[in-house]
Design an enzyme around this catalytic site. Structure first.
Site, PDB file in Angstrom:
ATOM      1  N   LYS A 137     -17.570  -0.345   5.648  1.00 23.89           N
ATOM      2  CA  LYS A 137     -18.020  -1.354   4.689  1.00 23.89           C
ATOM      3  C   LYS A 137     -19.518  -1.248   4.406  1.00 23.89           C
ATOM      4  O   LYS A 137     -19.959  -1.380   3.262  1.00 23.89           O
ATOM      5  CB  LYS A 137     -17.680  -2.749   5.231  1.00 23.89           C
ATOM      6  N   GLU A 162       0.811  -1.229   0.000  1.00 20.72           N
ATOM      7  CA  GLU A 162       0.000   0.000   0.000  1.00 20.72           C
ATOM      8  C   GLU A 162       0.840   1.273   0.000  1.00 20.72           C
ATOM      9  O   GLU A 162       0.414   2.304  -0.516  1.00 20.72           O
ATOM     10  CB  GLU A 162      -0.966   0.008   1.186  1.00 20.72           C
ATOM     11  N   MET A 174      24.441   8.671   2.549  1.00 30.82           N
ATOM     12  CA  MET A 174      24.211   9.956   3.206  1.00 30.82           C
ATOM     13  C   MET A 174      24.451   9.840   4.711  1.00 30.82           C
ATOM     14  O   MET A 174      24.962  10.763   5.349  1.00 30.82           O
ATOM     15  CB  MET A 174      22.786  10.443   2.904  1.00 30.82           C
ATOM     16  N   PHE A 188     -12.161  -6.664  13.750  1.00 24.08           N
ATOM     17  CA  PHE A 188     -11.087  -7.203  12.923  1.00 24.08           C
ATOM     18  C   PHE A 188     -10.625  -6.143  11.909  1.00 24.08           C
ATOM     19  O   PHE A 188     -11.448  -5.545  11.225  1.00 24.08           O
ATOM     20  CB  PHE A 188     -11.571  -8.464  12.196  1.00 24.08           C
ATOM     21  N   GLN A 189      -9.353  -5.915  11.846  1.00 27.42           N
ATOM     22  CA  GLN A 189      -8.737  -4.927  10.948  1.00 27.42           C
ATOM     23  C   GLN A 189      -9.309  -3.527  11.129  1.00 27.42           C
ATOM     24  O   GLN A 189      -9.488  -2.774  10.175  1.00 27.42           O
ATOM     25  CB  GLN A 189      -8.836  -5.381   9.489  1.00 27.42           C
TER      26      GLN A 189
HETATM   27  C1  LIG Z   1      18.652  14.513   1.873  1.00 28.15           C
HETATM   28  C2  LIG Z   1      17.944  15.820   1.650  1.00 28.15           C
HETATM   29  C3  LIG Z   1      18.668  16.977   1.451  1.00 28.15           C
HETATM   30  C4  LIG Z   1      18.022  18.178   1.172  1.00 28.15           C
HETATM   31  N1  LIG Z   1      18.782  19.282   0.881  1.00 28.15           N
HETATM   32  C5  LIG Z   1      18.179  20.387   0.388  1.00 28.15           C
HETATM   33  C6  LIG Z   1      18.944  21.484  -0.128  1.00 28.15           C
HETATM   34  O1  LIG Z   1      20.155  21.488  -0.127  1.00 28.15           O
HETATM   35  N2  LIG Z   1      18.260  22.530  -0.655  1.00 28.15           N
HETATM   36  C7  LIG Z   1      16.891  22.569  -0.704  1.00 28.15           C
HETATM   37  O2  LIG Z   1      16.321  23.524  -1.251  1.00 28.15           O
HETATM   38  N3  LIG Z   1      16.164  21.571  -0.177  1.00 28.15           N
HETATM   39  C8  LIG Z   1      16.765  20.481   0.336  1.00 28.15           C
HETATM   40  N4  LIG Z   1      16.000  19.434   0.793  1.00 28.15           N
HETATM   41  C9  LIG Z   1      14.531  19.560   0.744  1.00 28.15           C
HETATM   42  C10 LIG Z   1      13.977  20.312   1.943  1.00 28.15           C
HETATM   43  O3  LIG Z   1      13.882  19.413   3.020  1.00 28.15           O
HETATM   44  C11 LIG Z   1      12.569  20.898   1.609  1.00 28.15           C
HETATM   45  O4  LIG Z   1      11.722  19.881   1.173  1.00 28.15           O
HETATM   46  C12 LIG Z   1      12.604  21.957   0.533  1.00 28.15           C
HETATM   47  O5  LIG Z   1      13.657  22.863   0.715  1.00 28.15           O
HETATM   48  C13 LIG Z   1      11.286  22.731   0.529  1.00 28.15           C
HETATM   49  O6  LIG Z   1      11.110  23.345  -0.689  1.00 28.15           O
HETATM   50  P1  LIG Z   1      10.187  24.610  -0.870  1.00 28.15           P
HETATM   51  O7  LIG Z   1      10.572  25.714   0.060  1.00 28.15           O
HETATM   52  O8  LIG Z   1      10.180  24.906  -2.324  1.00 28.15           O
HETATM   53  O9  LIG Z   1       8.768  24.177  -0.318  1.00 28.15           O
HETATM   54  P2  LIG Z   1       7.602  23.189  -0.736  1.00 28.15           P
HETATM   55  O10 LIG Z   1       7.537  22.113   0.264  1.00 28.15           O
HETATM   56  O11 LIG Z   1       7.628  22.833  -2.171  1.00 28.15           O
HETATM   57  O12 LIG Z   1       6.381  24.150  -0.407  1.00 28.15           O
HETATM   58  C14 LIG Z   1       5.780  24.936  -1.359  1.00 28.15           C
HETATM   59  C15 LIG Z   1       5.356  26.280  -0.782  1.00 28.15           C
HETATM   60  O13 LIG Z   1       4.612  26.926  -1.810  1.00 28.15           O
HETATM   61  C16 LIG Z   1       3.305  27.256  -1.335  1.00 28.15           C
HETATM   62  N5  LIG Z   1       2.382  27.081  -2.443  1.00 28.15           N
HETATM   63  C17 LIG Z   1       1.810  25.933  -2.895  1.00 28.15           C
HETATM   64  N6  LIG Z   1       1.014  26.190  -3.945  1.00 28.15           N
HETATM   65  C18 LIG Z   1       1.077  27.517  -4.162  1.00 28.15           C
HETATM   66  C19 LIG Z   1       0.474  28.390  -5.106  1.00 28.15           C
HETATM   67  N7  LIG Z   1      -0.355  27.953  -6.058  1.00 28.15           N
HETATM   68  N8  LIG Z   1       0.746  29.711  -5.018  1.00 28.15           N
HETATM   69  C20 LIG Z   1       1.580  30.209  -4.050  1.00 28.15           C
HETATM   70  N9  LIG Z   1       2.188  29.422  -3.140  1.00 28.15           N
HETATM   71  C21 LIG Z   1       1.943  28.093  -3.215  1.00 28.15           C
HETATM   72  C22 LIG Z   1       3.027  26.332  -0.161  1.00 28.15           C
HETATM   73  O14 LIG Z   1       2.102  26.924   0.720  1.00 28.15           O
HETATM   74  C23 LIG Z   1       4.434  26.159   0.438  1.00 28.15           C
HETATM   75  O15 LIG Z   1       4.723  27.185   1.367  1.00 28.15           O
HETATM   76  C24 LIG Z   1      16.610  18.230   1.137  1.00 28.15           C
HETATM   77  C25 LIG Z   1      15.880  17.083   1.376  1.00 28.15           C
HETATM   78  C26 LIG Z   1      16.523  15.885   1.611  1.00 28.15           C
HETATM   79  C27 LIG Z   1      15.695  14.654   1.817  1.00 28.15           C
HETATM   80  C1  LIG Z   2      12.410   5.546   5.253  1.00 25.86           C
HETATM   81  C2  LIG Z   2      13.675   6.221   5.620  1.00 25.86           C
HETATM   82  N1  LIG Z   2      14.482   5.673   6.569  1.00 25.86           N
HETATM   83  C3  LIG Z   2      15.656   6.269   6.891  1.00 25.86           C
HETATM   84  C4  LIG Z   2      16.034   7.430   6.290  1.00 25.86           C
HETATM   85  C5  LIG Z   2      17.366   8.109   6.667  1.00 25.86           C
HETATM   86  N2  LIG Z   2      18.265   8.125   5.505  1.00 25.86           N
HETATM   87  C6  LIG Z   2      18.426   9.186   4.708  1.00 25.86           C
HETATM   88  S1  LIG Z   2      19.481   8.916   3.436  1.00 25.86           S
HETATM   89  C7  LIG Z   2      19.779   7.335   3.966  1.00 25.86           C
HETATM   90  C8  LIG Z   2      20.721   6.447   3.188  1.00 25.86           C
HETATM   91  C9  LIG Z   2      20.249   6.095   1.835  1.00 25.86           C
HETATM   92  O1  LIG Z   2      21.093   5.096   1.298  1.00 25.86           O
HETATM   93  P1  LIG Z   2      21.080   4.757  -0.246  1.00 25.86           P
HETATM   94  O2  LIG Z   2      19.698   4.580  -0.721  1.00 25.86           O
HETATM   95  O3  LIG Z   2      22.027   3.658  -0.513  1.00 25.86           O
HETATM   96  O4  LIG Z   2      21.586   6.107  -0.898  1.00 25.86           O
HETATM   97  P2  LIG Z   2      23.023   6.802  -0.864  1.00 25.86           P
HETATM   98  O5  LIG Z   2      22.969   7.851   0.185  1.00 25.86           O
HETATM   99  O6  LIG Z   2      24.036   5.761  -0.597  1.00 25.86           O
HETATM  100  O7  LIG Z   2      23.153   7.405  -2.227  1.00 25.86           O
HETATM  101  C10 LIG Z   2      19.059   7.045   5.119  1.00 25.86           C
HETATM  102  C11 LIG Z   2      19.111   5.770   5.855  1.00 25.86           C
HETATM  103  C12 LIG Z   2      15.142   7.972   5.335  1.00 25.86           C
HETATM  104  N3  LIG Z   2      15.396   9.128   4.717  1.00 25.86           N
HETATM  105  N4  LIG Z   2      13.997   7.333   5.000  1.00 25.86           N
END
Ligand SMILES: Cc1cc2nc3c(=O)[nH]c(=O)nc-3n(C[C@H](O)[C@H](O)[C@H](O)COP(=O)(O)OP(=O)(O)OC[C@H]3O[C@@H](n4cnc5c(N)ncnc54)[C@H](O)[C@@H]3O)c2cc1C
Ligand SMILES: Cc1ncc(C[n+]2csc(CCOP(=O)(O)OP(=O)(O)O)c2C)c(N)n1
Ligand SMILES: [Mg+2]
Length: 591
Positions: free
Chosen positions: A181, A69, A500, A131-132
């Site tokens: 259901k 799911e 990471m 159940f469930q």
């Molecule tokens: C491993 C990892 C590393 C990351 N590193 C970075 C990084 O280096 N740099 C980075 O940028 N992010 C990074 N992120 C992502 C970060 O965590 C956020 O998800 C991201 O920065 C949010 O993007 P955003 O501000 O564009 O917001 P979003 O989450 O895309 O939010 C959108 C915003 O726009 C608004 N909005 C929606 N629709 C409309 C509309 N029609 N008109 C006006 N406003 C609207 C919403 O209200 C909201 O405030 C990383 C994520 C991970 C998993």
């Molecule tokens: C469901 C979930 N569990 C744990 C994490 C924490 N986490 C972020 S990156 C990462 C490693 C990912 O490993 P891999 O897919 O091999 O990617 P790599 O960083 O090696 O490119 C983990 C465990 C997460 N983001 N999501």
């Protein structure tokens, strides 16, 4: 079977204009048809069997039977991100719903429009540890835009209408409709799907305040060091054309968040690259040193502004356009808030600029660009391109970009180092082509996202960039890819590490690699073959390009490419936890 939305809607109409006696489940299907839904990703179980029976008796909506799911929700979410339509998933009660929770939270964090229909135990059994049974409304409340428990089949049609309306309007988000259901079984008089819906307490603002936009205009045109910082909201609001027009008119530098990549063409000189924790020097320095910042549909995430105290050290005026008032001044205090839809507000701003006699200060802008070019000349994304001994992960992404840049290509990713390299080295020039989980950072989304997109975009190429850790979180969906003929290409950057995590342990935990090395990995080539697909093992740098070429030739096949990449490579630039966004580590020499 390809049906237009009009054909779907007519399937939902009441035959001959008369009312009909229908089971709740049939009303539900009519509602989906009326909403123009073409695909539903789901998994059956006792509480939804009447709904599955109703699906059996219709032929306008294609149901995709996933293997878990979580993947149903991710696939529908990927479809929504790529198309802009509402993604729909269907799960049974109890474990079906709890399995879907990660998918729902993922969509919620990135503001993705979705409707998730869940089965529930019969109304009379609710609260009796049936159940469930699980408290779906309670469990999902913090991770949905809204949720409903339908207690009477008479309410089904209107509830579905509301659910779709809430999911796609304002700041989009997932809506759960929990259907007991007996509600799907009981008959009800159906007189057609409601044409409109009115909710007195829910009226998102679209049009921005004219006075505020005018104030913003003055600030923008008088700026000496302007900067445009845009995010996912530009894509969600389908406002990329308006953004491009604005940037072209003003000639100002622009950056995108991870969620906004593609909102502005990455190959354009005015684009400084992504900003934030793994952003470029020029993008982060411009953020820190600008005097006027126009934030458009971006929410000042902690991965973007770094240490808020450091961010606040430099004074700048901030204009923030966002449809959600609660997003404004949440993390950073702004000077000119503009609540409204990004498309409407930018359109108005553009026409005010056209009418205005003031023009940007060309001298100040030229010197700002000189400063920016100085930062850009540091070439912070350079890496050991010529390495002939080991595959550099960045090289795989660059090669992929070079090969596919002239083709309509979608790139999904999982979460980790590979995700960041895809964001940094693939240059997204078009909107909705980069599909990843930013807010929740959910490992496992890559394959389901790709298969959801491939169904909607059969003529486009769909690549899933992943890691050997993430890919195992929803690998079972390779089976779904075969059953529904959604040939995707999996680019696994296999570094044998939860890379990471290993990177953080190297930098922040003195190299104590606690449980980040993954031994006993499966043979991915054989695994792909066992699922009926093609597997490829790529170990040498010179084989990267030929392998990608060969995989692309196999248009009708899902191909799993297991690239053995440098296990020690790190993502740079990097802003360590607690540091300011200009305090970047640029390479291993900084460690
Ligand atoms: C491993 C990892 C590393 C990351 N590193 C970075 C990084 O280096 N740099 C980075 O940028 N992010 C990074 N992120 C992502 C970060 O965590 C956020 O998800 C991201 O920065 C949010 O993007 P955003 O501000 O564009 O917001 P979003 O989450 O895309 O939010 C959108 C915003 O726009 C608004 N909005 C929606 N629709 C409309 C509309 N029609 N008109 C006006 N406003 C609207 C919403 O209200 C909201 O405030 C990383 C994520 C991970 C998993
Ligand atoms: C469901 C979930 N569990 C744990 C994490 C924490 N986490 C972020 S990156 C990462 C490693 C990912 O490993 P891999 O897919 O091999 O990617 P790599 O960083 O090696 O490119 C983990 C465990 C997460 N983001 N999501
Ligand atoms: Mg890895």
């Amino acid at each position: 079977m390809e049906m237009s939305k009009a054909e779907l809607a007519s399937a939902a109409a009441v035959t001959g204009g008369q009312t009909q006696e229908l089971m709740g489940a049939e009303v539900l299907v009519k509602a989906l048809q009326a909403e123009g839904v073409k695909y539903v990703w789901g998994y059956p179980g006792g509480a939804v069997l009447y709904i599955y029976d109703a699906f059996y008796k219709q032929d306008t909506i294609q149901h995709v039977l996933v293997r878990h799911e979580q993947a149903a929700v991710h696939a529908a979410d990927g479809y929504a991100r790529a198309t802009g339509d509402v993604g729909v998933a269907l799960v049974t009660s109890g474990p079906g719903l709890t399995n879907a929770v990660t998918g729902i939270a993922t969509a919620y964090m990135d503001s993705i429009p979705m409707v998730i229909i869940s089965g529930q135990v019969p109304t009379a059994a609710i609260g009796l540890d049936a159940f469930q049974e699980c408290d779906t409304v309670g469990i999902t409340r913090p991770i949905v835009k809204h949720n409903f428990l339908v207690k009477d089949p008479k309410d089904l049609a209107l509830t579905m209408k509301k659910a779709f309306h809430i999911a796609r309007s304002g700041r989009p988000g997932p809506v759960v409709v929990d259907v007991p259901k007996d509600v799907s079984f009981k008959k009800v008089t159906y007189s057609g799907y409601p044409e409109k819906v009115e909710m007195r307490s829910y009226n998102p603002v679209r049009k921005g305040h004219g006075g505020q936009i005018r104030k913003a205009l003055q600030l923008l045109l008088n700026a000496k060091r302007p900067y445009i910082y845009t995010g996912g909201g530009v894509l969600l609001g389908n406002a990329t054309n308006e953004l491009r027009t604005l940037v072209d008119m003003l000639g100002y530098p622009v950056t995108n968040t991870l969620m906004g990549l593609g909102a502005y063409p990455a190959s354009d000189r005015k684009f400084l690259g992504m900003l934030g924790m793994h952003g470029t020097i020029e993008a982060n320095n411009a953020m820190q040193n600008c005097d006027v910042l126009l934030a458009v549909g971006a929410r000042f995430d902690d991965r973007v502004i770094g240490n808020p105290k450091h961010f606040a050290q430099n004074e700048r005026k901030i204009i923030h356009i966002d449809i959600d008032p609660s997003s404004i001044s949440k993390r950073v205090k702004v000077d000119i808030p503009i609540v409204g839809d990004v498309k409407d507000v930018l359109t108005e701003l553009i026409s005010m600029i056209r009418e205005s006699t003031t023009r940007p200060d060309a001298g100040a802008l030229a010197s700002w660009w000189d400063t920016i070019e100085g930062w850009r000349s540091k070439d912070c994304l350079k890496y050991d391109r010529g390495n002939k001994d080991v595959i550099k992960p960045q090289r795989v992404i660059e090669t992929l970009w070079n090969m596919t840049k002239d083709t309509d290509t979608y790139i999904t990713s999982d979460v980790g180092q590979h995700q960041m390299w895809a964001a940094q080295y693939y240059r997204f020039d078009e909107p909705r082509r980069w599909i990843n989980s930013g807010g929740l950072g959910t490992m496992g989304v890559g394959i389901p996202y790709a298969m959801g997109i491939k169904l909607a975009k059969p003529d486009s190429e769909v690549f899933c960039v992943t890691g050997e850790g993430s890919v195992q979180m929803c690998i079972q969906e390779l089976s779904t890819c075969l059953q529904y003929n959604t040939p995707i290409k999996i680019v696994s950057l296999n570094n044998r590490y939860l890379g990471m995590v290993r990177q953080w342990q190297e930098i922040e935990y003195s190299g104590r690699y606690s449980h980040s090395y993954m031994d006993a990995l499966p043979n991915f080539v054989k695994l792909a073959e066992a699922y009926g697909h093609v597997g490829m093992l790529i170990e040498r740098p010179q084989d990267v390009e030929p392998a990608l070429r060969e995989a692309r030739k196999l248009k009708d096949r899902t191909v799993f490419m297991d690239f053995r990449t440098d296990p020690t490579e790190n993502v740079f630039p990097m802003v360590k936890a607690g540091m300011g966004i200009t305090e970047m580590l640029l390479g291993s020499e900084d460690l």
